[in-house]
Scaffold this active site. Sequence first.
Site, PDB file in Angstrom:
ATOM      1  N   CYS A 125       0.855  -1.193   0.000  1.00 28.21           N
ATOM      2  CA  CYS A 125       0.000   0.000   0.000  1.00 28.21           C
ATOM      3  C   CYS A 125       0.886   1.236   0.000  1.00 28.21           C
ATOM      4  O   CYS A 125       1.828   1.340   0.774  1.00 28.21           O
ATOM      5  CB  CYS A 125      -0.907  -0.001   1.220  1.00 28.21           C
ATOM      6  SG  CYS A 125      -2.055  -1.368   1.228  1.00 28.21           S
ATOM      7  N   ARG A 132       7.824   4.543   2.430  1.00 27.45           N
ATOM      8  CA  ARG A 132       8.065   3.331   3.233  1.00 27.45           C
ATOM      9  C   ARG A 132       9.545   2.958   3.153  1.00 27.45           C
ATOM     10  O   ARG A 132       9.955   2.137   2.338  1.00 27.45           O
ATOM     11  CB  ARG A 132       7.123   2.209   2.783  1.00 27.45           C
ATOM     12  CG  ARG A 132       5.670   2.601   3.030  1.00 27.45           C
ATOM     13  CD  ARG A 132       4.693   1.512   2.721  1.00 27.45           C
ATOM     14  NE  ARG A 132       4.604   0.489   3.746  1.00 27.45           N
ATOM     15  CZ  ARG A 132       3.696  -0.467   3.758  1.00 27.45           C
ATOM     16  NH1 ARG A 132       2.792  -0.528   2.812  1.00 27.45           N
ATOM     17  NH2 ARG A 132       3.679  -1.377   4.709  1.00 27.45           N
ATOM     18  N   LEU A 144      15.938   0.467   8.271  1.00 28.71           N
ATOM     19  CA  LEU A 144      16.081  -0.406   9.447  1.00 28.71           C
ATOM     20  C   LEU A 144      16.303  -1.871   9.031  1.00 28.71           C
ATOM     21  O   LEU A 144      16.989  -2.621   9.725  1.00 28.71           O
ATOM     22  CB  LEU A 144      14.855  -0.296  10.357  1.00 28.71           C
ATOM     23  CG  LEU A 144      14.557   1.122  10.875  1.00 28.71           C
ATOM     24  CD1 LEU A 144      13.284   1.148  11.704  1.00 28.71           C
ATOM     25  CD2 LEU A 144      15.729   1.640  11.705  1.00 28.71           C
TER      26      LEU A 144
HETATM   27  N1  EPU Z   1      10.137   2.580   9.178  1.00 31.49           N
HETATM   28  C1  EPU Z   1      11.332   3.236   9.001  1.00 31.49           C
HETATM   29  N2  EPU Z   1      12.372   2.523   8.457  1.00 31.49           N
HETATM   30  C2  EPU Z   1      12.255   1.226   8.089  1.00 31.49           C
HETATM   31  C3  EPU Z   1      11.033   0.560   8.274  1.00 31.49           C
HETATM   32  C4  EPU Z   1       9.979   1.276   8.823  1.00 31.49           C
HETATM   33  O1  EPU Z   1      11.466   4.413   9.319  1.00 31.49           O
HETATM   34  O2  EPU Z   1      13.247   0.665   7.604  1.00 31.49           O
HETATM   35  C5  EPU Z   1       9.009   3.324   9.763  1.00 31.49           C
HETATM   36  C6  EPU Z   1       7.845   3.465   8.773  1.00 31.49           C
HETATM   37  O3  EPU Z   1       8.052   4.586   7.929  1.00 31.49           O
HETATM   38  C7  EPU Z   1       6.657   3.591   9.705  1.00 31.49           C
HETATM   39  C8  EPU Z   1       7.054   2.763  10.924  1.00 31.49           C
HETATM   40  O4  EPU Z   1       8.462   2.552  10.815  1.00 31.49           O
HETATM   41  O5  EPU Z   1       6.510   4.930  10.098  1.00 31.49           O
HETATM   42  C9  EPU Z   1       6.388   1.421  11.033  1.00 31.49           C
HETATM   43  O6  EPU Z   1       6.588   0.682   9.826  1.00 31.49           O
HETATM   44  P1  EPU Z   1       6.689  -0.913   9.851  1.00 31.49           P
HETATM   45  O7  EPU Z   1       8.020  -1.288   9.341  1.00 31.49           O
HETATM   46  O8  EPU Z   1       6.252  -1.408  11.184  1.00 31.49           O
HETATM   47  O9  EPU Z   1       5.603  -1.336   8.764  1.00 31.49           O
HETATM   48  P2  EPU Z   1       5.677  -2.541   7.738  1.00 31.49           P
HETATM   49  O10 EPU Z   1       6.395  -3.686   8.336  1.00 31.49           O
HETATM   50  O11 EPU Z   1       6.114  -2.042   6.416  1.00 31.49           O
HETATM   51  C10 EPU Z   1       3.534  -3.733   8.601  1.00 31.49           C
HETATM   52  C11 EPU Z   1       2.239  -4.209   8.035  1.00 31.49           C
HETATM   53  C12 EPU Z   1       1.355  -3.003   7.717  1.00 31.49           C
HETATM   54  C13 EPU Z   1       1.137  -2.198   9.002  1.00 31.49           C
HETATM   55  C14 EPU Z   1       2.492  -1.822   9.629  1.00 31.49           C
HETATM   56  C15 EPU Z   1       2.357  -1.156  10.985  1.00 31.49           C
HETATM   57  C16 EPU Z   1       2.828  -6.242   6.921  1.00 31.49           C
HETATM   58  C17 EPU Z   1       3.042  -6.965   5.638  1.00 31.49           C
HETATM   59  N3  EPU Z   1       2.499  -4.961   6.816  1.00 31.49           N
HETATM   60  O12 EPU Z   1       4.149  -2.921   7.611  1.00 31.49           O
HETATM   61  O13 EPU Z   1       0.115  -3.552   7.334  1.00 31.49           O
HETATM   62  O14 EPU Z   1       0.433  -1.018   8.711  1.00 31.49           O
HETATM   63  O15 EPU Z   1       3.296  -3.014   9.815  1.00 31.49           O
HETATM   64  O16 EPU Z   1       1.654  -1.981  11.861  1.00 31.49           O
HETATM   65  O17 EPU Z   1       2.919  -6.822   7.993  1.00 31.49           O
HETATM   66  C18 EPU Z   1      -1.896  -3.690   6.096  1.00 31.49           C
HETATM   67  O18 EPU Z   1      -2.020  -4.869   6.493  1.00 31.49           O
HETATM   68  O19 EPU Z   1      -2.830  -3.078   5.498  1.00 31.49           O
HETATM   69  C19 EPU Z   1      -0.644  -2.980   6.339  1.00 31.49           C
HETATM   70  C20 EPU Z   1      -0.328  -1.878   5.677  1.00 31.49           C
END
Ligand code: EPU
Length: 406
Positions: A116, A121, A125
């Site tokens: 999404c 994104r 990290l």
């Molecule tokens: N972030 C960083 N650097 C990184 C990674 C993340 O700054 O290297 C920041 C992001 O910008 C954000 C925060 O950390 O502000 C949290 O991001 P996170 O990495 O936790 O998100 P994600 O792993 O990419 C997963 C879910 C998302 C959900 C988020 C938060 C999966 C496949 N996706 O994404 O789910 O919104 O965690 O809980 O597990 C959904 O299911 O609709 C969905 C978008």
Amino acid sequence: MGKFRIVGGAPLFGTVKVSGSKNGALPVIFATLATYGISKIINLPDIGDVRVALSLVEAYGAKVWREGDCTFIDTRELKWASPPESLITPLRASTYLLGATAVRFERAEIRCFGGCNFSPRPIDLHLMALESHGAEISGKDIRLPKLLPSTLDFPIRSVGATVNALILAAGCQGESIINGCASEPHIQTLIDYLRSAGCEIEFENDRARVRGGTLGGGEVRIPGDMIEAGSFLALSILTGGSLRVSGVNYRELNSFYEPLLLAGVRMAGEGSIELRGAPRSAIHVKTAPYPGFPTDLQPIIAPVMSISGGSIDETVWCGRFGYLRELARFNIASRLVGSRAEIFPSEIAPAIATAPDLRGGMALVIAALAADGESEIENAECVLRGYERLPQKLSLVGAEIKYCRD
Ligand code: EPU
């Protein structure tokens, strides 16, 4: 491209069972690439994102088959691959290839990881986790000739980076420490899987101590999807019905009910969850990593706020409000200032709208089912990426919703 045709206005009644969690299933599917054996995954949901993830592991030579409720993935004989962009960009979880292929092939590739598109994104990290284990990064190419034990301190909570750090540590001979882990329920599912594949993990608060090594096939049951459960509960309230939601650990949704109960909604149910009545006062939520209010449920609770008003402070994905423009087509009025949205009491009307992303699309389905009359939601595939047999499940509890391909 397909669309949902919905005739709304009928209260929904009955029991609806949630499927296995999308965000619990995806890390496990990718983690199988770091193992040498046959893994058994129980209760894997049959949704768009899972199908793409399975195609991705197959691109590396994994053999995948289903028997009833179980999916088996045989990763004994794999070979390095560079899967096509068409499989990488549909989902964010393709970032998990970074950790899994680094363990298995001593290399990984930075690709156009998708998912999404509601905010920038970053993957800094994820790369930090790789570098802490000795990875050398040159442009898009990552080499890890010797996977070294590491001590890692994440400055912020990231689900995806925690997944990669756990996979790397699990496949690494010796002891690694990860501080600042995310603690969403899907992280626990991955830990359960990695333990069954042969590594030791102690996990407390936001700290993981991992004793890893060569991993064999593992086994795990994917628990019920808390975001799907929250979506059905929101639907129940907004349509004025009474849906009983089963198949999920109701405690995981505490932060979701709390603001609803404060606004006058009542809770019932044993072994399942039921919310009754309508909010009588404004609902206020602020998103945060688990156990805070899940960002994935803020688009879902927004239409419920059209009953008696409310506000959303988004702290995880600052730009996650694209769906408000589409909700406005259903006559749901809102005002956005920075990362804070206010939703005003509104009379929902039917509309033609387009799903901007997965959860934003589900918010439109919820609005359409509450609106008296016929609505259409374009880009329906986007919603089916994360909700298993959605029209079929909702039809069983009284909804008129059809998925039509153009
Ligand atoms: N972030 C960083 N650097 C990184 C990674 C993340 O700054 O290297 C920041 C992001 O910008 C954000 C925060 O950390 O502000 C949290 O991001 P996170 O990495 O936790 O998100 P994600 O792993 O990419 C997963 C879910 C998302 C959900 C988020 C938060 C999966 C496949 N996706 O994404 O789910 O919104 O965690 O809980 O597990 C959904 O299911 O609709 C969905 C978008």
